[in-house]
Design a protein around this motif. Structure first.
Motif, PDB file in Angstrom:
ATOM      1  N   ALA A 150       0.956  -1.240   0.024  1.00 28.32           N
ATOM      2  CA  ALA A 150      -0.061  -0.072   0.182  1.00 28.32           C
ATOM      3  C   ALA A 150       0.963   1.531  -0.093  1.00 28.32           C
ATOM      4  CB  ALA A 150      -0.880  -0.075   1.210  1.00 28.32           C
ATOM      5  N   ALA A 151       2.204   1.208   0.881  1.00 24.79           N
ATOM      6  CA  ALA A 151       3.042   2.249   0.631  1.00 24.79           C
ATOM      7  C   ALA A 151       3.453   2.832  -0.795  1.00 24.79           C
ATOM      8  CB  ALA A 151       3.947   2.145   1.457  1.00 24.79           C
ATOM      9  N   ALA A 152       3.484   1.770  -1.509  1.00 23.07           N
ATOM     10  CA  ALA A 152       3.901   2.034  -2.935  1.00 23.07           C
ATOM     11  C   ALA A 152       2.814   2.232  -4.039  1.00 23.07           C
ATOM     12  CB  ALA A 152       4.890   1.038  -3.303  1.00 23.07           C
ATOM     13  N   PHE A 153       1.731   1.350  -3.790  1.00 24.54           N
ATOM     14  CA  PHE A 153       0.717   1.352  -4.638  1.00 24.54           C
ATOM     15  C   PHE A 153      -0.727   2.100  -4.088  1.00 24.54           C
ATOM     16  CE2 PHE A 153       3.819  -1.799  -6.048  1.00 24.54           C
ATOM     17  CZ  PHE A 153       4.052  -1.217  -7.290  1.00 24.54           C
ATOM     18  N   GLY A 154      -0.775   2.329  -3.086  1.00 23.91           N
ATOM     19  CA  GLY A 154      -1.923   2.829  -2.473  1.00 23.91           C
ATOM     20  C   GLY A 154      -2.895   2.028  -2.020  1.00 23.91           C
ATOM     21  N   PRO A 155      -3.994   2.226  -1.343  1.00 21.80           N
ATOM     22  CA  PRO A 155      -5.087   1.315  -0.787  1.00 21.80           C
ATOM     23  C   PRO A 155      -5.640   0.423  -1.904  1.00 21.80           C
ATOM     24  CG  PRO A 155      -5.682   3.456  -0.830  1.00 21.80           C
ATOM     25  CD  PRO A 155      -4.254   3.702  -1.200  1.00 21.80           C
ATOM     26  N   ALA A 156      -5.923  -0.773  -1.492  1.00 23.95           N
ATOM     27  CA  ALA A 156      -6.661  -1.479  -2.309  1.00 23.95           C
ATOM     28  C   ALA A 156      -8.149  -1.841  -2.001  1.00 23.95           C
ATOM     29  CB  ALA A 156      -5.877  -2.881  -2.402  1.00 23.95           C
ATOM     30  N   ARG A 157      -9.031  -2.104  -3.121  1.00 21.91           N
ATOM     31  CA  ARG A 157     -10.374  -2.386  -2.591  1.00 21.91           C
ATOM     32  C   ARG A 157     -10.775  -3.932  -3.351  1.00 21.91           C
ATOM     33  NH1 ARG A 157     -15.121  -2.641  -5.624  1.00 21.91           N
ATOM     34  NH2 ARG A 157     -17.175  -2.482  -4.423  1.00 21.91           N
ATOM     35  N   MET A 158     -11.337  -4.883  -2.288  1.00 25.74           N
ATOM     36  CA  MET A 158     -11.463  -6.190  -2.887  1.00 25.74           C
ATOM     37  C   MET A 158     -13.114  -6.354  -2.982  1.00 25.74           C
ATOM     38  SD  MET A 158      -8.592  -8.019  -0.586  1.00 25.74           S
ATOM     39  CE  MET A 158      -9.174  -7.263   1.372  1.00 25.74           C
ATOM     40  N   GLU A 159     -13.053  -7.565  -3.825  1.00 22.69           N
ATOM     41  CA  GLU A 159     -14.337  -7.936  -4.027  1.00 22.69           C
ATOM     42  C   GLU A 159     -14.346  -9.578  -3.848  1.00 22.69           C
ATOM     43  OE1 GLU A 159     -16.379  -6.724  -7.426  1.00 22.69           O
ATOM     44  OE2 GLU A 159     -16.111  -4.485  -6.905  1.00 22.69           O
ATOM     45  N   PHE A 160     -15.375 -10.029  -3.434  1.00 24.16           N
ATOM     46  CA  PHE A 160     -15.224 -11.692  -3.009  1.00 24.16           C
ATOM     47  C   PHE A 160     -16.640 -12.171  -3.687  1.00 24.16           C
ATOM     48  CE2 PHE A 160     -11.675 -11.777   0.044  1.00 24.16           C
ATOM     49  CZ  PHE A 160     -11.800 -10.475   0.435  1.00 24.16           C
ATOM     50  N   THR A 161     -16.386 -13.611  -3.769  1.00 27.81           N
ATOM     51  CA  THR A 161     -17.768 -14.246  -4.472  1.00 27.81           C
ATOM     52  C   THR A 161     -18.525 -14.628  -2.976  1.00 27.81           C
ATOM     53  OG1 THR A 161     -16.567 -16.344  -4.156  1.00 27.81           O
ATOM     54  CG2 THR A 161     -16.527 -15.356  -6.127  1.00 27.81           C
ATOM     55  N   ALA A 162     -19.623 -15.112  -3.152  1.00 25.19           N
ATOM     56  CA  ALA A 162     -20.514 -15.559  -2.214  1.00 25.19           C
ATOM     57  C   ALA A 162     -19.918 -16.328  -1.124  1.00 25.19           C
ATOM     58  CB  ALA A 162     -21.828 -16.027  -2.604  1.00 25.19           C
ATOM     59  N   ASP A 163     -19.284 -17.214  -1.480  1.00 23.17           N
ATOM     60  CA  ASP A 163     -18.452 -18.229  -0.572  1.00 23.17           C
ATOM     61  C   ASP A 163     -17.141 -17.850  -0.100  1.00 23.17           C
ATOM     62  OD1 ASP A 163     -17.132 -18.437  -3.078  1.00 23.17           O
ATOM     63  OD2 ASP A 163     -16.961 -20.438  -3.414  1.00 23.17           O
ATOM     64  N   GLY A 164     -16.837 -16.533  -0.511  1.00 23.54           N
ATOM     65  CA  GLY A 164     -15.743 -15.898   0.144  1.00 23.54           C
ATOM     66  C   GLY A 164     -14.234 -15.895  -0.288  1.00 23.54           C
ATOM     67  N   GLN A 165     -14.308 -16.415  -1.736  1.00 28.59           N
ATOM     68  CA  GLN A 165     -13.139 -16.547  -2.734  1.00 28.59           C
ATOM     69  C   GLN A 165     -13.066 -14.973  -3.296  1.00 28.59           C
ATOM     70  OE1 GLN A 165     -10.162 -17.555  -3.385  1.00 28.59           O
ATOM     71  NE2 GLN A 165     -11.148 -19.845  -3.954  1.00 28.59           N
ATOM     72  N   LEU A 166     -11.622 -14.779  -3.148  1.00 23.67           N
ATOM     73  CA  LEU A 166     -11.262 -13.419  -3.613  1.00 23.67           C
ATOM     74  C   LEU A 166     -11.712 -13.577  -5.398  1.00 23.67           C
ATOM     75  CD1 LEU A 166      -9.737 -10.550  -3.530  1.00 23.67           C
ATOM     76  CD2 LEU A 166      -7.582 -12.019  -4.094  1.00 23.67           C
ATOM     77  N   ALA A 167     -12.493 -12.477  -5.820  1.00 26.38           N
ATOM     78  CA  ALA A 167     -12.761 -12.188  -7.344  1.00 26.38           C
ATOM     79  C   ALA A 167     -12.032 -11.129  -7.804  1.00 26.38           C
ATOM     80  CB  ALA A 167     -14.225 -12.102  -7.289  1.00 26.38           C
ATOM     81  N   ARG A 168     -11.795 -10.039  -7.070  1.00 26.07           N
ATOM     82  CA  ARG A 168     -11.111  -8.813  -7.579  1.00 26.07           C
ATOM     83  C   ARG A 168     -10.504  -7.914  -6.572  1.00 26.07           C
ATOM     84  NH1 ARG A 168     -14.984  -5.099 -11.224  1.00 26.07           N
ATOM     85  NH2 ARG A 168     -14.667  -6.813 -12.676  1.00 26.07           N
ATOM     86  N   ILE A 169      -9.315  -7.284  -7.176  1.00 24.12           N
ATOM     87  CA  ILE A 169      -8.440  -6.243  -6.584  1.00 24.12           C
ATOM     88  C   ILE A 169      -8.509  -5.111  -7.317  1.00 24.12           C
ATOM     89  CG2 ILE A 169      -6.248  -5.514  -5.599  1.00 24.12           C
ATOM     90  CD1 ILE A 169      -5.782  -8.554  -4.756  1.00 24.12           C
ATOM     91  N   GLU A 170      -8.780  -3.917  -6.748  1.00 23.80           N
ATOM     92  CA  GLU A 170      -8.640  -2.663  -7.523  1.00 23.80           C
ATOM     93  C   GLU A 170      -7.545  -1.953  -6.697  1.00 23.80           C
ATOM     94  OE1 GLU A 170     -12.470  -0.794  -7.431  1.00 23.80           O
ATOM     95  OE2 GLU A 170     -13.403  -2.371  -9.101  1.00 23.80           O
ATOM     96  N   GLN A 171      -6.564  -1.515  -7.397  1.00 18.47           N
ATOM     97  CA  GLN A 171      -5.424  -0.796  -6.826  1.00 18.47           C
ATOM     98  C   GLN A 171      -4.629  -0.233  -7.872  1.00 18.47           C
ATOM     99  OE1 GLN A 171      -2.834  -3.735  -4.607  1.00 18.47           O
ATOM    100  NE2 GLN A 171      -2.375  -1.824  -3.074  1.00 18.47           N
ATOM    101  N   ASP A 172      -4.160   1.297  -7.410  1.00 23.62           N
ATOM    102  CA  ASP A 172      -3.204   1.775  -8.410  1.00 23.62           C
ATOM    103  C   ASP A 172      -3.826   2.122  -9.713  1.00 23.62           C
ATOM    104  OD1 ASP A 172      -0.867   3.167  -8.993  1.00 23.62           O
ATOM    105  OD2 ASP A 172      -0.106   1.640  -9.925  1.00 23.62           O
ATOM    106  N   GLY A 173      -5.237   1.989  -9.838  1.00 26.18           N
ATOM    107  CA  GLY A 173      -5.914   2.324 -10.986  1.00 26.18           C
ATOM    108  C   GLY A 173      -5.984   0.987 -11.713  1.00 26.18           C
ATOM    109  N   TRP A 174      -5.671   0.137 -11.412  1.00 27.01           N
ATOM    110  CA  TRP A 174      -5.918  -1.455 -12.072  1.00 27.01           C
ATOM    111  C   TRP A 174      -6.931  -2.173 -11.480  1.00 27.01           C
ATOM    112  CZ3 TRP A 174      -2.969  -3.312 -16.186  1.00 27.01           C
ATOM    113  CH2 TRP A 174      -2.037  -2.500 -16.665  1.00 27.01           C
TER     114      TRP A 174
END
Length: 222
Positions: A150-174
């Motif tokens: 986060a110090a280099a690329f900023g905070p990240a926002r995460m999204e998960f599937t209904a069963d808790g599996q990571l589905a998406r990361i949004e960070q540094d505009g990506w």
């Protein structure tokens, strides 16, 4: 490098056939129940802690890169040890390849037209040498299903599937979408670890698509 791009167009189409678009965008943490949110965050933190503790993280597979106008694809070999990385991209059709090595302070690319180049900024180096926007500093973390520093690329926002599996990361505009997972055993004495095997990353017109065939934890031979 122009020859490498041209020779990779056909391979790019083949890779596109094995990397699919996700059916949904996942469930944002705020939309999960309190218990499910806590479990998802705890699992994510545990994954990140285990990945950070590994002395070496490496993967091999196929990659497709584009910037809306130019692009290419081929085999990729990536090894990460702390801040140090070694990345080899090869185009089987043309039998050409380039190799990128560096750390947080410097980067060097070899195998491109005009000879090796170096720069303190790896993103700038790749943009000038290949015309492509590749988030090298963050990609190893994202490829492992973890947030980048986060110090280099900023905070990240995460999204998960209904069963808790990571589905998406949004960070540094990506935006990084996780399309598939596999079970791996890093040899650190812990339980099996879920690691991605299909990833799409995008920022503006820039696209990076990974189809990971294998993960490993052994350092590269000198």
């Amino acid at each position: 490098m122009s020859r490498l791009r041209g020779a990779c167009v056909a391979a790019c189409l083949l890779l596109a056939g094995c990397v699919t678009v996700p059916n949904g965008k996942g469930v944002a943490i705020g939309e999960l129940s309190t218990a499910a949110e806590g479990a998802a965050i705890a699992a994510q933190q545990a994954r990140e802690q285990r990945l950070q503790a590994l002395p070496t993280l490496a993967f091999s597979g196929r990659v497709a890169l584009s910037n809306g106008r130019n692009g290419g694809s081929g085999r990729i070999e990536w090894q990460q040890s702390g801040d140090r990385y070694a990345v080899t991209l090869s185009a089987p059709v043309s039998r050409q390849s380039w190799r990128l090595t560096g750390d947080a302070a410097s980067a060097r690319i070899e195998g491109i037209e005009g000879g090796p180049r170096s720069d303190s900024d790896v993103v700038r180096l790749l943009r000038e040498a290949t015309g492509l926007d590749i988030p090298v500093g963050a990609l190893a973390a994202w490829a492992g299903g973890a947030r980048a520093d986060a110090a280099a690329f900023g905070p990240a926002r995460m999204e998960f599937t209904a069963d808790g599996q990571l589905a998406r990361i949004e960070q540094d505009g990506w935006t990084v979408d996780y399309l598939g997972w596999r079970e791996a055993r890093p040899g650190d004495g812990g339980p099996p670890l879920q690691l991605p095997d299909r990833i799409n990353a995008a920022r503006g017109e820039a696209r990076v698509r990974l189809a990971i065939d294998a993960w490993s934890w052994a350092p590269e031979a000198p």
